[in-house]
Design a protein around this motif. Sequence first.
Motif, short mmCIF file in Angstrom:
data_model
loop_
_atom_site.label_atom_id
_atom_site.label_comp_id
_atom_site.label_asym_id
_atom_site.label_seq_id
_atom_site.Cartn_x
_atom_site.Cartn_y
_atom_site.Cartn_z
N HIS A 105 0.84 -1.20 0.00
CA HIS A 105 0.00 0.00 0.00
C HIS A 105 0.87 1.25 0.00
N TYR A 106 0.26 2.37 -0.38
CA TYR A 106 0.86 3.67 -0.14
C TYR A 106 0.55 3.95 1.33
N PHE A 107 1.55 4.09 2.16
CA PHE A 107 1.39 4.13 3.60
C PHE A 107 2.03 5.41 4.13
N ILE A 108 1.28 6.17 4.92
CA ILE A 108 1.82 7.40 5.50
C ILE A 108 1.59 7.39 7.01
N VAL A 109 2.48 8.06 7.71
CA VAL A 109 2.34 8.21 9.15
C VAL A 109 2.45 9.68 9.52
N ALA A 110 1.78 10.06 10.61
CA ALA A 110 1.91 11.39 11.18
C ALA A 110 2.68 11.24 12.48
N VAL A 111 3.70 12.07 12.65
CA VAL A 111 4.57 12.01 13.81
C VAL A 111 4.58 13.39 14.47
N ASN A 112 4.44 13.43 15.79
CA ASN A 112 4.47 14.74 16.45
C ASN A 112 5.91 15.18 16.71
N GLN A 113 6.07 16.33 17.34
CA GLN A 113 7.40 16.89 17.56
C GLN A 113 8.24 16.07 18.54
N GLN A 114 7.60 15.16 19.28
CA GLN A 114 8.33 14.27 20.19
C GLN A 114 8.63 12.94 19.52
N SER A 115 8.46 12.88 18.20
CA SER A 115 8.72 11.69 17.39
C SER A 115 7.80 10.52 17.72
N GLU A 116 6.61 10.80 18.24
CA GLU A 116 5.61 9.76 18.48
C GLU A 116 4.73 9.64 17.24
N ILE A 117 4.43 8.43 16.83
CA ILE A 117 3.49 8.24 15.74
C ILE A 117 2.10 8.53 16.30
N VAL A 118 1.41 9.51 15.70
CA VAL A 118 0.10 9.93 16.20
C VAL A 118 -1.03 9.58 15.23
#
Length: 188
Positions: free
Chosen positions: A41-54
């Motif tokens: 799949h085309y897979f994307i992640v969102a990461v916050n400024q603390q490098s946590e996947i959100v």
Amino acid sequence: KNLFQNTVLAINRRDYSQAEVEDWASCGDNLSNIEDMIKTHYFIVAVNQQSEIVGFSSITPQGYLHSMFVHKNFQGEGIATMLLNEIEQYVITNGIIRITSEVSLTARPFFEKKGYIVEEEQKRKANQLSLTNFWMAKQMIYPEKITFDPDVIGNFSFDFCTGLSFFGSKIGNRKTNGYIYTRFCMLG
């Protein structure tokens, strides 16, 4: 795995029974399923400024939106909208005409606000139990020529920065509203 399971157990509990969310969350126990999805799949992640996947989302090359989940502690911050915008940009770039998805009771209002139409209510087997969800679709519209009027649209800027590695191969990322969106290519 934890983001998916914790979100289902906490957020989807509003619309499903405890037994249903526990069964659904157990689908994330097998990490090889997640790895296979990232490869195809085309897979994307969102990461916050603390490098946590959100948050994360994935879509197949045929336009089936397989997943979109936002961490239970980051609901209502626009992350799902940004993930969906990125997915829809991928769809447009790749000439996909229609997006389809199986959408939970919980996510249905979000997708309806984004122009998705319920085509069918259905029962879908999670692990052992069958849960109610909706087959939804959005027809993509492609204008013959796209023009941008800076007076109407305003100024956009994207901060290209280093992303995180995660199962797939990173092909690019950008930072928006304090979250880093990392895109991963399909490993065919």
